[in-house]
Every structure is written in C-alpha cells, then in structure tokens.
Enzyme design. Structure first.
Site, PDB file in Angstrom:
ATOM      1  N   THR A  19       1.883  -2.899   8.416  1.00 54.94           N
ATOM      2  CA  THR A  19       1.803  -3.586   9.710  1.00 54.94           C
ATOM      3  C   THR A  19       3.178  -4.113  10.122  1.00 54.94           C
ATOM      4  O   THR A  19       3.882  -4.726   9.306  1.00 54.94           O
ATOM      5  CB  THR A  19       0.794  -4.750   9.617  1.00 54.94           C
ATOM      6  N   THR A  79       0.816  -1.217   0.000  1.00 58.73           N
ATOM      7  CA  THR A  79       0.000   0.000   0.000  1.00 58.73           C
ATOM      8  C   THR A  79       0.851   1.270   0.000  1.00 58.73           C
ATOM      9  O   THR A  79       1.893   1.336   0.657  1.00 58.73           O
ATOM     10  CB  THR A  79      -0.906  -0.013   1.253  1.00 58.73           C
ATOM     11  N   GLU A  80       0.375   2.260  -0.737  1.00 60.06           N
ATOM     12  CA  GLU A  80       1.037   3.580  -0.802  1.00 60.06           C
ATOM     13  C   GLU A  80      -0.026   4.660  -0.616  1.00 60.06           C
ATOM     14  O   GLU A  80      -1.227   4.387  -0.734  1.00 60.06           O
ATOM     15  CB  GLU A  80       1.692   3.761  -2.176  1.00 60.06           C
ATOM     16  N   GLN A 102     -25.160  -4.250  21.866  1.00 56.84           N
ATOM     17  CA  GLN A 102     -26.597  -4.096  22.138  1.00 56.84           C
ATOM     18  C   GLN A 102     -27.042  -5.006  23.285  1.00 56.84           C
ATOM     19  O   GLN A 102     -27.780  -4.585  24.177  1.00 56.84           O
ATOM     20  CB  GLN A 102     -27.391  -4.415  20.850  1.00 56.84           C
ATOM     21  N   ILE A 103     -26.579  -6.247  23.266  1.00 56.94           N
ATOM     22  CA  ILE A 103     -26.981  -7.192  24.319  1.00 56.94           C
ATOM     23  C   ILE A 103     -26.409  -6.759  25.670  1.00 56.94           C
ATOM     24  O   ILE A 103     -27.087  -6.819  26.697  1.00 56.94           O
ATOM     25  CB  ILE A 103     -26.527  -8.631  23.945  1.00 56.94           C
ATOM     26  N   GLU A 140      -6.215  -5.913   3.861  1.00 54.66           N
ATOM     27  CA  GLU A 140      -6.102  -7.052   2.925  1.00 54.66           C
ATOM     28  C   GLU A 140      -7.238  -7.048   1.899  1.00 54.66           C
ATOM     29  O   GLU A 140      -7.704  -8.089   1.454  1.00 54.66           O
ATOM     30  CB  GLU A 140      -5.946  -8.377   3.668  1.00 54.66           C
ATOM     31  N   THR A 167     -10.620  -4.151   0.860  1.00 58.84           N
ATOM     32  CA  THR A 167     -11.900  -3.744   1.445  1.00 58.84           C
ATOM     33  C   THR A 167     -13.018  -4.702   1.009  1.00 58.84           C
ATOM     34  O   THR A 167     -12.868  -5.457   0.041  1.00 58.84           O
ATOM     35  CB  THR A 167     -12.294  -2.334   0.960  1.00 58.84           C
ATOM     36  N   SER A 168     -14.151  -4.600   1.698  1.00 59.23           N
ATOM     37  CA  SER A 168     -15.307  -5.430   1.286  1.00 59.23           C
ATOM     38  C   SER A 168     -15.680  -5.147  -0.166  1.00 59.23           C
ATOM     39  O   SER A 168     -16.068  -6.054  -0.908  1.00 59.23           O
ATOM     40  CB  SER A 168     -16.505  -5.144   2.195  1.00 59.23           C
TER      41      SER A 168
HETATM   42  N1  COS Z   1      -3.771 -14.555  -8.353  1.00 57.85           N
HETATM   43  C1  COS Z   1      -2.973 -14.558  -9.446  1.00 57.85           C
HETATM   44  N2  COS Z   1      -2.985 -13.566 -10.384  1.00 57.85           N
HETATM   45  C2  COS Z   1      -3.830 -12.546 -10.174  1.00 57.85           C
HETATM   46  C3  COS Z   1      -4.694 -12.481  -9.054  1.00 57.85           C
HETATM   47  C4  COS Z   1      -4.647 -13.543  -8.128  1.00 57.85           C
HETATM   48  N3  COS Z   1      -5.423 -13.561  -7.031  1.00 57.85           N
HETATM   49  N4  COS Z   1      -5.430 -11.358  -9.130  1.00 57.85           N
HETATM   50  C5  COS Z   1      -5.039 -10.721 -10.255  1.00 57.85           C
HETATM   51  N5  COS Z   1      -4.082 -11.449 -10.882  1.00 57.85           N
HETATM   52  C6  COS Z   1      -3.421 -11.137 -12.140  1.00 57.85           C
HETATM   53  C7  COS Z   1      -4.468 -11.039 -13.247  1.00 57.85           C
HETATM   54  O1  COS Z   1      -4.721 -12.322 -13.814  1.00 57.85           O
HETATM   55  C8  COS Z   1      -3.802 -10.119 -14.252  1.00 57.85           C
HETATM   56  O2  COS Z   1      -2.863 -10.875 -15.000  1.00 57.85           O
HETATM   57  P1  COS Z   1      -2.659 -10.592 -16.598  1.00 57.85           P
HETATM   58  O3  COS Z   1      -2.181  -9.173 -16.662  1.00 57.85           O
HETATM   59  O4  COS Z   1      -1.625 -11.595 -16.975  1.00 57.85           O
HETATM   60  O5  COS Z   1      -3.995 -10.797 -17.207  1.00 57.85           O
HETATM   61  C9  COS Z   1      -3.028  -9.163 -13.349  1.00 57.85           C
HETATM   62  O6  COS Z   1      -2.842  -9.846 -12.101  1.00 57.85           O
HETATM   63  C10 COS Z   1      -3.756  -7.868 -13.106  1.00 57.85           C
HETATM   64  O7  COS Z   1      -5.011  -8.202 -12.537  1.00 57.85           O
HETATM   65  P2  COS Z   1      -6.299  -7.271 -12.635  1.00 57.85           P
HETATM   66  O8  COS Z   1      -6.459  -6.823 -14.062  1.00 57.85           O
HETATM   67  O9  COS Z   1      -7.433  -7.970 -11.986  1.00 57.85           O
HETATM   68  O10 COS Z   1      -5.818  -6.012 -11.775  1.00 57.85           O
HETATM   69  P3  COS Z   1      -6.622  -4.733 -11.317  1.00 57.85           P
HETATM   70  O11 COS Z   1      -5.694  -3.595 -11.350  1.00 57.85           O
HETATM   71  O12 COS Z   1      -7.925  -4.633 -12.024  1.00 57.85           O
HETATM   72  O13 COS Z   1      -6.872  -4.968  -9.733  1.00 57.85           O
HETATM   73  C11 COS Z   1      -7.703  -5.810  -7.684  1.00 57.85           C
HETATM   74  C12 COS Z   1      -7.226  -6.080  -9.121  1.00 57.85           C
HETATM   75  C13 COS Z   1      -8.578  -4.611  -7.532  1.00 57.85           C
HETATM   76  C14 COS Z   1      -8.463  -7.058  -7.304  1.00 57.85           C
HETATM   77  C15 COS Z   1      -6.432  -5.693  -6.799  1.00 57.85           C
HETATM   78  O14 COS Z   1      -5.774  -4.472  -7.069  1.00 57.85           O
HETATM   79  C16 COS Z   1      -6.693  -5.788  -5.322  1.00 57.85           C
HETATM   80  O15 COS Z   1      -6.829  -6.873  -4.783  1.00 57.85           O
HETATM   81  N6  COS Z   1      -6.737  -4.634  -4.611  1.00 57.85           N
HETATM   82  C17 COS Z   1      -6.794  -4.591  -3.194  1.00 57.85           C
HETATM   83  C18 COS Z   1      -5.404  -4.666  -2.656  1.00 57.85           C
HETATM   84  C19 COS Z   1      -5.370  -4.987  -1.219  1.00 57.85           C
HETATM   85  O16 COS Z   1      -5.865  -6.009  -0.771  1.00 57.85           O
HETATM   86  N7  COS Z   1      -4.702  -4.124  -0.473  1.00 57.85           N
HETATM   87  C20 COS Z   1      -4.487  -4.332   0.882  1.00 57.85           C
HETATM   88  C21 COS Z   1      -3.047  -4.145   1.107  1.00 57.85           C
HETATM   89  S1  COS Z   1      -2.280  -5.419   1.927  1.00 57.85           S
HETATM   90  S2  COS Z   1      -2.782  -5.193   3.812  1.00 57.85           S
END
Ligand code: COS
Length: 382
Positions: free
Chosen positions: A157, A125-126, A336-337, A363, A365-366
């Site tokens: 963390t 995260t940034e 509440q309880i 990890e 958001t919802s």
């Molecule tokens: N496992 C393996 N590969 C994955 C994957 C997974 N779970 N999720 C995505 N990929 C791959 C995709 O297949 C895609 O590959 P190709 O470029 O070869 O097609 C690539 O990664 C990019 O994936 P995608 O297009 O889905 O990326 P997006 O930018 O649309 O974002 C989300 C995907 C939003 C799901 C992702 O950015 C995310 O999970 N965000 C939340 C991050 C998070 O949990 N932050 C908390 C910080 S850690 S406490």
C-alpha cells in the site's frame, strides 16, 4: 498519550466535519479518477492526519490507541481510500520506527512522517509469503557496513508515493522461519529499488498497491530496525496495532451504511408505506446495528487494554476478525435494503460493498485471525 477529553472531542468533531463536508461529496469522483485530489491531501496534512500516532516531540499528536480508534471510526464514514492516503503513516508504515527505532532513526524520519512530507510503506508480503509471512525470501546479505537487499514485495500500500519503506528481509537463510528475518528502513531513492505499476483492484479506487523490487539495494547497517533476527516480531507487533486501527475503520463504514439504510428505508415507499415500517427490513437494520455496536465495544475495549500496557495479540485479532466480517454483512444487507438502487453506482452503496471486501484479507485474513485467536486462547488456557 491520551488527549484530555475536551481536546479529543474537538479533534473528533473536526475530523467528522472534514469527512462530511470535504470527503463525502467527492467519493464518486475519487473512485472514477482513482486518485485523491492534491488539495485534499494538503488539507489532510494541515489537519495533522499524517501524524496522528507520531510522538509529540516529533511533531505528531501521539494519540492513544483508543483515541486513534475513535478517529478511525470517523474516517470510516467515507470511502476508505481517503484514510489509506495517510493510513500507512499513521499505522504500519511508521509504527515499527516508533516502537523499535533508535533515537537517531526517529529524529531523522519521524518529523517528516508526522507532517506528511514523507509517505511510508510497510513491505512484508511477497509473492510466496502472504499469510505465511515468516517465510519471506527477500534477502539482506551483510557486506561490511551495508546490507544488500534482493527480492520482491507484493501488494504494498502507497508504494508509489512512499519515500521510506519498512522492509522485512531474510538475514539468515539457515533459519527458515521468522527468526531469520530482520527489518530495515529503506529510503525510496536508493539505487536498485523500483516500484511496479499500481494494481487494478476490486474497490478502494484512489488507494494504490504496487510491487516493490530490490535489485542489489545497498542499505546502511544503521537503517536496521531492531536487532538481527528481530524483524518478524517487529512486523507482528506493528500488525497488532494495525489490526485495531482497521477494526475501527470497519466500524465507521458500518455505522455510515446503517445511517444510509435508515434514511433510504424511511423515504422509500412500497405497498403504500415507507419500507422502514416492514419488519423484515427492520430485522436487517436491527442485525446491522447490534453487530456494529458489538464491534465498537470489542475494539475500544481492546484498544484501552493496549493503552494500559498489556499485550493485545488476541484482542487485536478478535477485533479485526469480528469487525471486518461484520462490515461485510452490513454492506451486504445495505445492498439488499436499497434493492436495485443498491446495485447501481449512483447511490454509492455498491462501491462501499466492494471497498469493504479487502478488510477481511489485508493485515491478516480472517482465517489467520482465527489461527491467532485459537493459539492465544489455548496458550492462556481458556
Ligand atoms: N507479537 C510479538 N511476537 C509475536 C507475535 C506478536 N503478535 N506473533 C508472533 N510472535 C513471535 C512468536 O512468539 C514467535 O517467537 P519465538 O520464535 O521467540 O517463539 C515468533 O514470533 C514466530 O511466531 P509463530 O510461531 O506464531 O509464527 P508463524 O510462522 O506460525 O506465523 C502468523 C504466525 C500466521 C500469525 C503470522 O505469520 C501472521 O500474522 N500472518 C499474517 C500476516 C499478515 O497479516 N499479512 C498481511 C500483510 S501486512 S498488510
């Protein structure tokens, strides 16, 4: 590797007793001090908690995902700040190395991670890359046999205790998304790496998050995790696993709160009888119990699927989505309880209510889990 049933049950029993006898009695003190006592951290190391998921050859217990979740449920029965102390070693801080590290990288770091000598952190995260994690701006520029890292990570963390960071940084600025990102193992003591002050948070006092700043940090090429441009996929697969772990902690907290609610409602008398005899109270207990059971079934089923070698991107997102929202509702009903007692600090219910709020955010958001679930469902055709 799955433990045999007897060893697994012994481990769960040991963790359950440790939680009940050593951790629960000091929950309030840890929240007040914003620190887990060093002697408790030492006991966690002695119990092997830092190495739950590290392969046996490197000194860990090599738990299967299902066993890790069963232990996670036990750890959830107390303040989540305790689990956080070793949570990054068990989860997001180590699993990139476990899944994608070279034999040399593993031999160098995993034994100390397993023993708890070395604390790890996951730096994705940034300030401008939260949910949109593929847009990380921290740069890693190749210069001979090193990469030079510049940028800043946020809300990391255990950063203030970590000796090793898994850092996602952009190696190719011409590729805007995840394809331009690589992962690096970055030791804390490299010149140019600095850590911000721990943030003041809503809950989980005793667990810390900080900024991590990279100012011309020179990271050897052999510290790259996976190939150039593979860092985003490393991060996503680490999170698939991490999301199941967090789900299990949510279930543990929910089960603990339900037990607390039953005890309180049985003892508390109003209108001449225990409030547990009132059907409106029973309705809240029934809803909480049903939802906690559903989260447990979903998470353990998803964990078994991962253990059988299948992709669980959808299942991990669904488990995290359901379990984190579920524990939010359970904690709200618990307040509440308990009524007025739920709102004052002495009973600890308001503390857990605040503690669980982050589960719907970190990890992923919802709303991000919903995105992942929908995308995977559409991809699978239903
Ligand atoms: N496992 C393996 N590969 C994955 C994957 C997974 N779970 N999720 C995505 N990929 C791959 C995709 O297949 C895609 O590959 P190709 O470029 O070869 O097609 C690539 O990664 C990019 O994936 P995608 O297009 O889905 O990326 P997006 O930018 O649309 O974002 C989300 C995907 C939003 C799901 C992702 O950015 C995310 O999970 N965000 C939340 C991050 C998070 O949990 N932050 C908390 C910080 S850690 S406490």
């Amino acid at each position: 590797m799955a433990l045999d049933a007897e060893t697994r049950d012994q481990l769960i029993d040991t963790v359950r007793r440790f939680v009940a006898e050593k951790l629960r009695p000091i929950e309030a003190q840890v929240a007040d001090d914003d620190a887990v006592p060093p002697e408790i951290l030492a006991e966690m190391r002695a119990l092997g908690l830092y190495g739950l998921t590290i392969p046996e050859e490197y000194g860990g217990l090599d738990l299967s995902m299902e066993d890790e979740c069963l232990v996670g449920i036990e750890l959830g029965r107390t303040s989540p700040a305790f689990r956080s102390a070793f949570g990054t070693n068990v989860g997001i801080g180590s699993q990139g190395l476990v899944m994608f590290g070279t034999p040399e990288q593993k031999a160098k770091w995993l034994p100390d991670i397993a023993s708890g000598e070395l604390v790890t952190s996951f730096a994705l995260t940034e300030p401008e890359a939260g949910s949109d994690s593929a847009s990380v701006q921290t740069r890693a520029t190749r210069d001979g046999d090193v990469y030079v890292l510049n940028g800043a990570k946020r809300y990391i963390t255990n950063a203030n205790k970590a000796g090793l960071f898994t850092v996602m940084a952009r190696t190719n600025p011409d590729i805007r998304g995840g394809g331009g990102v690589s992962a690096f193992l970055v030791p804390r003591d490299l010149p140019g790496l600095s850590i911000g002050k721990p943030e003041k948070k809503m809950g989980q006092q005793g667990a810390h998050i900080c900024d991590v700043i990279f100012d011309n940090v020179r990271v050897p090429v052999e510290n790259r995790l996976g190939g150039e441009g593979e860092g985003f996929k490393v991060a996503m697969q680490v999170l698939d696993r991490g999301r199941l772990h967090i789900s299990s902690v949510c279930i543990g907290v929910a089960e603990r709160l339900i037990t607390d609610c039953v005890a309180y409602a049985t003892e508390r008398k109003q209108f001449g009888q225990a409030i547990s005899s009132f059907q409106l109270i029973q309705g809240m207990i029934a809803d909480s119990k049903t939802e906690a059971m559903a989260a447990r079934a979903l998470t353990l089923e998803s964990a078994r699927k991962r253990d059988s070698g299948q992709s669980v991107t959808l299942e991990a997102a669904a488990s995290k989505y359901y379990a984190s929202e579920m524990v939010g509702r359970v904690a709200d009903r618990a307040v509440q309880i308990f009524g007025g007692a739920g709102y004052v600090a002495d009973y600890g219910i308001e503390r857990l209510y605040r503690d669980v709020r982050i589960f719907r955010i970190y990890e992923g958001t919802s709303q991000i889990q919903q995105v992942v679930i929908a995308r995977e469902t559409l991809k699978r055709g239903g």
